[in-house]
Each structure stands twice: as C-alpha cells, then as structure tokens.
Design an enzyme around this catalytic site. Sequence first.
Site, PDB file in Angstrom:
ATOM      1  N   GLU A  24      -0.972  12.362  -1.452  1.00 44.96           N
ATOM      2  CA  GLU A  24      -2.056  11.868  -2.319  1.00 44.96           C
ATOM      3  C   GLU A  24      -3.260  11.484  -1.464  1.00 44.96           C
ATOM      4  O   GLU A  24      -3.152  11.406  -0.237  1.00 44.96           O
ATOM      5  CB  GLU A  24      -1.575  10.664  -3.129  1.00 44.96           C
ATOM      6  CG  GLU A  24      -1.121   9.496  -2.251  1.00 44.96           C
ATOM      7  CD  GLU A  24      -1.241   8.146  -2.935  1.00 44.96           C
ATOM      8  OE1 GLU A  24      -2.327   7.848  -3.474  1.00 44.96           O
ATOM      9  OE2 GLU A  24      -0.262   7.392  -2.909  1.00 44.96           O
ATOM     10  N   LYS A 158       4.927  -0.241  -5.557  1.00 40.28           N
ATOM     11  CA  LYS A 158       3.992  -1.203  -4.965  1.00 40.28           C
ATOM     12  C   LYS A 158       4.626  -2.596  -4.994  1.00 40.28           C
ATOM     13  O   LYS A 158       5.286  -2.959  -5.965  1.00 40.28           O
ATOM     14  CB  LYS A 158       2.690  -1.219  -5.767  1.00 40.28           C
ATOM     15  CG  LYS A 158       1.836  -0.006  -5.485  1.00 40.28           C
ATOM     16  CD  LYS A 158       0.541  -0.050  -6.230  1.00 40.28           C
ATOM     17  CE  LYS A 158       0.717   0.117  -7.712  1.00 40.28           C
ATOM     18  NZ  LYS A 158      -0.562   0.389  -8.402  1.00 40.28           N
TER      19      LYS A 158
HETATM   20  N1  PSU Z   1       0.778   1.772  -3.666  1.00 36.52           N
HETATM   21  C1  PSU Z   1       0.129   1.146  -2.660  1.00 36.52           C
HETATM   22  N2  PSU Z   1      -1.190   1.394  -2.523  1.00 36.52           N
HETATM   23  C2  PSU Z   1      -1.890   2.209  -3.361  1.00 36.52           C
HETATM   24  C3  PSU Z   1      -1.198   2.865  -4.419  1.00 36.52           C
HETATM   25  C4  PSU Z   1       0.130   2.609  -4.503  1.00 36.52           C
HETATM   26  O1  PSU Z   1       0.724   0.377  -1.929  1.00 36.52           O
HETATM   27  O2  PSU Z   1      -3.101   2.388  -3.196  1.00 36.52           O
HETATM   28  C5  PSU Z   1      -1.946   3.783  -5.354  1.00 36.52           C
HETATM   29  C6  PSU Z   1      -1.213   5.138  -5.473  1.00 36.52           C
HETATM   30  O3  PSU Z   1      -2.180   6.157  -5.426  1.00 36.52           O
HETATM   31  C7  PSU Z   1      -0.573   5.069  -6.850  1.00 36.52           C
HETATM   32  C8  PSU Z   1      -1.595   4.264  -7.602  1.00 36.52           C
HETATM   33  O4  PSU Z   1      -0.327   6.331  -7.412  1.00 36.52           O
HETATM   34  O5  PSU Z   1      -1.942   3.242  -6.685  1.00 36.52           O
HETATM   35  C9  PSU Z   1      -1.070   3.711  -8.914  1.00 36.52           C
HETATM   36  O6  PSU Z   1      -2.110   3.047  -9.585  1.00 36.52           O
HETATM   37  P1  PSU Z   1      -1.857   2.472 -11.063  1.00 36.52           P
HETATM   38  O7  PSU Z   1      -0.894   1.339 -10.916  1.00 36.52           O
HETATM   39  O8  PSU Z   1      -3.214   2.060 -11.526  1.00 36.52           O
HETATM   40  O9  PSU Z   1      -1.294   3.603 -11.868  1.00 36.52           O
END
Ligand code: PSU
Length: 301
Positions: A24, A158
């Site tokens: 990504e 996360k």
């Molecule tokens: N986990 C991290 N840092 C990030 C992300 C995930 O530790 O920057 C990013 C990834 O790109 C993931 C996105 O797909 O956050 C998910 O965001 P949301 O919860 O808004 O769907």
Amino acid sequence: MPHLRISAEVQDALAHGHPVVGLESTIYSHLGLPSPSNQEALERSTAAIRAHGAVPAITAILDGVPCIGLEPHEHERILGPAEKTSERDISVAIARRWPVGATTVSASLAMCATAGISVFATGGIGGVHLGSEETGDISADLGAIALHSVLTVCAGAKAFLDIPKTVEFLETESVPVLVYRSDEFPMFYARSSGVAASRRVESTVEVAEVLAQRIVWDQGGVLLAVPIPEQDAIPAEEILGAIESALARTSGVQGAAVTPLVLEHIAEITAGRSIPANLALAENNASVAAQVAVEFSRLLG
Ligand code: PSU
Ligand code: MN
C-alpha cells in the site's frame, strides 16, 4: 478490465509466474509515518521483498491513474502530502484526477486483485474501532480482505482498535485468520493481545497452500498475522497507556482523519519509540509475504 498502469518489471514477473508482493502507499505518505521514517520504511520493505527473490509492487493513484509498481523517481510523490484513498475512493480519484492518492489496504487489495497479484503486505490493517457501537467506525479493509482473492500479511490491526471485535468481524465475514508461529492474534507494537489465534501456522508453505485452496474455491482473501519481532516489540502495558492518552486527545475526531492523528500522538507520547517498531514490523511482514509469494508461485508452477 479497468485501466491500470502496471510497471514493466511487475508485468514481466506476472507474465512469467514469478513472485510479486503488493504494497500500500498510505503507510509511506505523511498519513502513515513522518519523514524521513516513511522513506526508510519504503526502502526496507521493498529491499526485504527483493532479498527473497520477489518483486515489490507499490500501489498508488498518480495524476488520476491507478498505478501498480512505481518507478524509483515516483517514490518521492507518495512520500509527501497525499489524499487517503480507500477502495470507495478509487473511482473518485480517477474521475477527478487526484495528483497523489495514497492507497489504503482496501484500495490496494482491489488493485492487486485486478492485476492478478495474490500476495500483499502492510503494517497493520484497519478494523473495528473502540466505541464502534456509538460511531459505527469499522474499516473498509475488513470487507475488502473478505472480498478480494488476495493474502494480506500484517502485524495485526492498528494498535488502537478493538482487537476482539475486529477478530470477531473477520469470522463473521468468513475470512480465514492465520497467525504465524504464535497462539495469539498479535497487537501491532506488542506480540500478544490476549485474543486467541484461530489458526496457528508454522511455515510459509502452509500459508501458500491455504491461499491456493481459497482461490480454487473462489472464496475471497486470507489474513496472515505475523507478530512483531521480539527485539522490536514495545511492552503491552506501555503501549496501552500511550494509546489511551492518544485516544483521549483525539476524542472529537471522526472518520478517515482518526488514524493519522492518533498515530502522531502515539509517536509523541512514546517519545518516538513507536516509529522504529512500526518500521521493523513493516519490513518483517514484507519479508514473510515475499517468502509466501515464492512458495505460492512454486505451487502454481
Ligand atoms: N495502520 C497503521 N497505520 C496506517 C494504517 C494502518 O498503523 O496508516 C492505514 C492503512 O492504510 C489502512 C488504513 O488500510 O490506515 C485504514 O484506515 P481506516 O481505518 O480509515 O479504514
Ligand atoms: Mn474508519
């Protein structure tokens, strides 16, 4: 098939059945990691993939064109300011010609599936947020992992998410959750979360075999969670305290802005310790993903 710009190197690898690992770009943009750690993450992760004989394929939207596999001179474009691009945003990013769309896990999986890339690596996936009963905040990553026939290699979700609910949601969505050489679903910066792993695996061959069956049965994706290497982990008590404070500081924030802001606060509260841990786990995931991709192309070949 929708238009995708696939780099010559990635096209060549795919045509010959050689291993490819999708990556990504949100993690490398200012949304994921501060400079210069973002560039270091990119360099270490792509080098780890190449060290195992696989080809890295970073996904991004550049000038409205969905790209898989960036040329070295394009790296700096995703390292700067970018628009967070989830799967739902791909069509908007193309139609409105966003200069730089940094892909999240969900957008990357959609692009990998379209290009025929079966293995993808990230740091941590999005999941079910704490307090989701109130906010309804569940990442589109989970639905995308269920839908697209791609393996996602991560170090858990996360760190500030509701891990038991995230694992539960993956079960509801019928996603096989494999955990690499551990009995517990990992907690990103920490190796354990207290949530039991549904399927422990010992080798990358096993993972490749599960992925192959999943594709034969046309059932969507697989999740492989790899605990952060022991020497890079932050003790659970320490990281939980930092997360609690970071969440308290960002309690009014909603939607796509939550992740970047919380990560920034965690880095500040841990006096920068969260960042080397993040780089180490991203590199380790890329390395395990490359080994699975090698086994997977052997199985098919
Ligand atoms: N986990 C991290 N840092 C990030 C992300 C995930 O530790 O920057 C990013 C990834 O790109 C993931 C996105 O797909 O956050 C998910 O965001 P949301 O919860 O808004 O769907
Ligand atoms: Mn969200």
